[in-house]
Design a protein around this motif. Structure first.
Motif, PDB file in Angstrom:
ATOM      1  N   SER A 100     -10.408 -71.131 121.630  1.00 45.13           N
ATOM      2  CA  SER A 100     -11.349 -70.946 120.545  1.00 45.13           C
ATOM      3  C   SER A 100     -12.695 -71.547 120.937  1.00 45.13           C
ATOM      4  O   SER A 100     -12.812 -72.305 121.899  1.00 45.13           O
ATOM      5  CB  SER A 100     -10.807 -71.525 119.238  1.00 45.13           C
ATOM      6  N   THR A 101     -13.723 -71.199 120.191  1.00 43.12           N
ATOM      7  CA  THR A 101     -15.101 -71.308 120.682  1.00 43.12           C
ATOM      8  C   THR A 101     -15.494 -72.710 121.128  1.00 43.12           C
ATOM      9  O   THR A 101     -16.058 -72.894 122.213  1.00 43.12           O
ATOM     10  CB  THR A 101     -16.065 -70.816 119.595  1.00 43.12           C
ATOM     11  N   THR A 102     -15.238 -73.718 120.308  1.00 45.06           N
ATOM     12  CA  THR A 102     -15.675 -75.072 120.657  1.00 45.06           C
ATOM     13  C   THR A 102     -14.967 -75.579 121.909  1.00 45.06           C
ATOM     14  O   THR A 102     -15.590 -76.185 122.789  1.00 45.06           O
ATOM     15  CB  THR A 102     -15.424 -76.033 119.476  1.00 45.06           C
ATOM     16  N   ILE A 103     -13.668 -75.323 122.006  1.00 46.06           N
ATOM     17  CA  ILE A 103     -12.919 -75.754 123.185  1.00 46.06           C
ATOM     18  C   ILE A 103     -13.458 -75.073 124.430  1.00 46.06           C
ATOM     19  O   ILE A 103     -13.695 -75.709 125.463  1.00 46.06           O
ATOM     20  CB  ILE A 103     -11.418 -75.455 123.006  1.00 46.06           C
ATOM     21  N   ALA A 104     -13.667 -73.759 124.336  1.00 51.13           N
ATOM     22  CA  ALA A 104     -14.134 -73.001 125.500  1.00 51.13           C
ATOM     23  C   ALA A 104     -15.525 -73.435 125.937  1.00 51.13           C
ATOM     24  O   ALA A 104     -15.822 -73.509 127.131  1.00 51.13           O
ATOM     25  CB  ALA A 104     -14.130 -71.510 125.181  1.00 51.13           C
ATOM     26  N   THR A 131      -9.776 -68.959 116.258  1.00 50.56           N
ATOM     27  CA  THR A 131      -8.381 -69.387 116.332  1.00 50.56           C
ATOM     28  C   THR A 131      -7.405 -68.248 116.059  1.00 50.56           C
ATOM     29  O   THR A 131      -6.430 -68.047 116.791  1.00 50.56           O
ATOM     30  CB  THR A 131      -8.146 -70.545 115.341  1.00 50.56           C
ATOM     31  N   ARG A 132      -7.637 -67.478 114.995  1.00 52.70           N
ATOM     32  CA  ARG A 132      -6.705 -66.415 114.638  1.00 52.70           C
ATOM     33  C   ARG A 132      -6.655 -65.348 115.720  1.00 52.70           C
ATOM     34  O   ARG A 132      -5.578 -64.829 116.055  1.00 52.70           O
ATOM     35  CB  ARG A 132      -7.117 -65.806 113.310  1.00 52.70           C
ATOM     36  N   ASP A 133      -7.799 -65.022 116.280  1.00 49.25           N
ATOM     37  CA  ASP A 133      -7.827 -63.997 117.327  1.00 49.25           C
ATOM     38  C   ASP A 133      -7.093 -64.463 118.583  1.00 49.25           C
ATOM     39  O   ASP A 133      -6.413 -63.677 119.241  1.00 49.25           O
ATOM     40  CB  ASP A 133      -9.267 -63.630 117.671  1.00 49.25           C
ATOM     41  N   ILE A 134      -7.244 -65.756 118.933  1.00 48.68           N
ATOM     42  CA  ILE A 134      -6.522 -66.283 120.096  1.00 48.68           C
ATOM     43  C   ILE A 134      -5.021 -66.228 119.857  1.00 48.68           C
ATOM     44  O   ILE A 134      -4.242 -65.867 120.747  1.00 48.68           O
ATOM     45  CB  ILE A 134      -6.980 -67.729 120.395  1.00 48.68           C
ATOM     46  N   ALA A 135      -4.598 -66.553 118.641  1.00 48.13           N
ATOM     47  CA  ALA A 135      -3.169 -66.466 118.311  1.00 48.13           C
ATOM     48  C   ALA A 135      -2.666 -65.028 118.474  1.00 48.13           C
ATOM     49  O   ALA A 135      -1.586 -64.795 119.033  1.00 48.13           O
ATOM     50  CB  ALA A 135      -2.940 -66.955 116.888  1.00 48.13           C
ATOM     51  N   ASP A 136      -3.447 -64.063 118.014  1.00 46.38           N
ATOM     52  CA  ASP A 136      -3.042 -62.655 118.139  1.00 46.38           C
ATOM     53  C   ASP A 136      -2.973 -62.222 119.603  1.00 46.38           C
ATOM     54  O   ASP A 136      -2.078 -61.459 119.997  1.00 46.38           O
ATOM     55  CB  ASP A 136      -4.018 -61.765 117.378  1.00 46.38           C
ATOM     56  N   VAL A 152      -2.094 -72.947 113.018  1.00 48.13           N
ATOM     57  CA  VAL A 152      -1.743 -71.533 112.917  1.00 48.13           C
ATOM     58  C   VAL A 152      -0.358 -71.436 112.309  1.00 48.13           C
ATOM     59  O   VAL A 152       0.608 -71.970 112.856  1.00 48.13           O
ATOM     60  CB  VAL A 152      -1.770 -70.844 114.298  1.00 48.13           C
ATOM     61  N   GLU A 153      -0.276 -70.782 111.162  1.00 46.90           N
ATOM     62  CA  GLU A 153       1.011 -70.582 110.509  1.00 46.90           C
ATOM     63  C   GLU A 153       1.558 -69.228 110.937  1.00 46.90           C
ATOM     64  O   GLU A 153       1.112 -68.188 110.458  1.00 46.90           O
ATOM     65  CB  GLU A 153       0.842 -70.641 108.990  1.00 46.90           C
ATOM     66  N   ARG A 197     -18.877 -72.013 109.927  1.00 46.14           N
ATOM     67  CA  ARG A 197     -18.488 -70.929 110.829  1.00 46.14           C
ATOM     68  C   ARG A 197     -17.877 -69.782 110.036  1.00 46.14           C
ATOM     69  O   ARG A 197     -17.660 -69.855 108.838  1.00 46.14           O
ATOM     70  CB  ARG A 197     -17.498 -71.455 111.867  1.00 46.14           C
ATOM     71  N   GLU A 198     -17.523 -68.689 110.747  1.00 44.65           N
ATOM     72  CA  GLU A 198     -16.966 -67.506 110.115  1.00 44.65           C
ATOM     73  C   GLU A 198     -15.515 -67.739 109.698  1.00 44.65           C
ATOM     74  O   GLU A 198     -14.857 -68.639 110.216  1.00 44.65           O
ATOM     75  CB  GLU A 198     -17.040 -66.320 111.090  1.00 44.65           C
ATOM     76  N   PRO A 199     -14.997 -66.943 108.735  1.00 48.99           N
ATOM     77  CA  PRO A 199     -13.573 -67.041 108.388  1.00 48.99           C
ATOM     78  C   PRO A 199     -12.701 -66.823 109.621  1.00 48.99           C
ATOM     79  O   PRO A 199     -12.993 -65.990 110.466  1.00 48.99           O
ATOM     80  CB  PRO A 199     -13.388 -65.909 107.364  1.00 48.99           C
ATOM     81  N   GLY A 200     -11.630 -67.590 109.718  1.00 46.54           N
ATOM     82  CA  GLY A 200     -10.766 -67.533 110.897  1.00 46.54           C
ATOM     83  C   GLY A 200     -11.063 -68.629 111.890  1.00 46.54           C
ATOM     84  O   GLY A 200     -10.267 -68.888 112.795  1.00 46.54           O
ATOM     85  N   SER A 201     -12.210 -69.303 111.726  1.00 45.48           N
ATOM     86  CA  SER A 201     -12.561 -70.416 112.604  1.00 45.48           C
ATOM     87  C   SER A 201     -11.749 -71.650 112.241  1.00 45.48           C
ATOM     88  O   SER A 201     -11.644 -72.025 111.064  1.00 45.48           O
ATOM     89  CB  SER A 201     -14.058 -70.721 112.482  1.00 45.48           C
ATOM     90  N   GLY A 202     -11.193 -72.315 113.255  1.00 39.31           N
ATOM     91  CA  GLY A 202     -10.411 -73.520 113.004  1.00 39.31           C
ATOM     92  C   GLY A 202     -11.241 -74.640 112.410  1.00 39.31           C
ATOM     93  O   GLY A 202     -10.800 -75.349 111.501  1.00 39.31           O
ATOM     94  N   SER A 203     -12.468 -74.819 112.902  1.00 41.66           N
ATOM     95  CA  SER A 203     -13.301 -75.903 112.395  1.00 41.66           C
ATOM     96  C   SER A 203     -13.651 -75.675 110.927  1.00 41.66           C
ATOM     97  O   SER A 203     -13.684 -76.616 110.132  1.00 41.66           O
ATOM     98  CB  SER A 203     -14.575 -76.037 113.231  1.00 41.66           C
TER      99      SER A 203
END
Length: 302
Positions: A100-104, A131-136, A152-153, A197-203
């Motif tokens: 996800s963005t901050t980690i990368a 985060t959600r996109d990485i999980a997918d 992530v649930e 941040r946008e919806p789906g962002s972990g932060s």
């Protein structure tokens, strides 16, 4: 019924690219050959797999189900090829990492450098998404390593706590909070525009949960899709933000941002590694995991 894997590959490529012509380009064969192959495949399985529209093609319900299994099958094929290459002392092959963005952007580069120095023959591919996109992507077998910023649930994924990250409130230097030497109460944020941040962002999820638990509701929010853009917006006086401490040192040093302590609200978040239980791990992924869990190329963020 045994599926023709060649025809299955043609069909799956059409689904992934959204058109017969793009699938033909991707597979380096003619468009008529793609069209005939898909028609033959539909006859073989006994149902229509694609709806053809003026805007392109889309899978039917049956096509979606088949494409999902096909992607997993071809991902296993790629994993087998990569493993055969990498078994020779990790001399070849590739490793696809999703973060996800901050980690990368701020945390993973030293790990990548360490891995590359140890295994220069491995091609590294870094995918950056929320985060959600990485999980997918992990569920779709498109990446071998997944590092994310929020919980992530998902029953098909296992989340392992990896690191702790502290979140900081940032403002522009002229802001009324900037001179508060002893910090502020969290309730003061109710009079502010909070940049998120946008919806789906972990932060975003972590900050929202922490504020909701304290009954803090900002006057308004401004949604921006990257942490870098959020920092620029804060520096321009558009609002305040709560972001990872790992992301702000450059702008604080330059005097464009100020960090403000929140006396009654300390927000920390766990960074996670996502894994698919039971999935066979290629050696390159195992080697990268050893680095991120054992080697410490820089200090913990906490």
């Amino acid at each position: 019924m045994s599926l023709n894997l060649h025809l299955l590959r043609l069909f799956t490529t059409v689904v992934r690219t959204g058109s017969f012509s793009r699938a033909a380009d991707a597979l380096h064969i003619s468009q008529p050959a793609i069209s005939k192959g898909v028609r033959d495949f539909e006859l073989q399985v006994g149902c229509r797999l694609l709806d053809r529209t003026p805007k392109g093609v889309r899978p039917t319900r049956e096509g979606q189900a088949l494409a999902r299994h096909a992607e997993a099958l071809f991902a296993a094929e790629r994993a087998a090829e990569d493993e055969l290459l990498s078994l020779r002392n990790l001399d070849g092959g590739s490793l696809r990492i999703g973060a996800s963005t901050t980690i990368a952007t701020y945390m993973i580069s030293d790990y990548l450098g360490t891995f590359h120095r140890k295994h220069p023959g491995i091609d590294l591919h870094l995918v950056i998404a929320n985060t959600r996109d990485i999980a997918d992507l992990m569920l779709a077998h498109d990446i071998e390593i997944a590092l994310v910023e929020g919980p992530v649930e998902d029953d098909e994924l296992e989340s392992r706590a990896w690191r702790t990250d502290v979140m900081s409130l940032i403002v522009d230097p002229p802001h009324r909070f900037a001179g508060a030497k002893r910090g502020i109460e969290g309730a003061a944020l109710c009079d502010e525009t909070l940049i998120v941040r946008e919806p789906g962002s972990g932060s975003r999820e972590v900050v929202a949960q922490a504020m909701a638990a304290e009954g803090i509701e900002p006057r308004r929010t401004l949604e921006i899709g990257s942490t870098e853009a959020i920092k620029q917006a804060v520096a321009a006086g558009l609002g305040v933000a709560i972001v990872s401490s790992a992301t702000i040192s450059d702008q604080v040093t330059l005097g464009r941002l100020k960090v403000v302590q929140m006396r009654d609200l300390q927000i920390e978040r766990t960074l996670w590694q996502l894994k698919v239980p039971g999935r066979i791990e290629i050696p390159a992924a195992a080697a990268f995991e050893r680095i991120i869990w054992q080697d410490k190329p820089f200090a913990e963020v906490a």
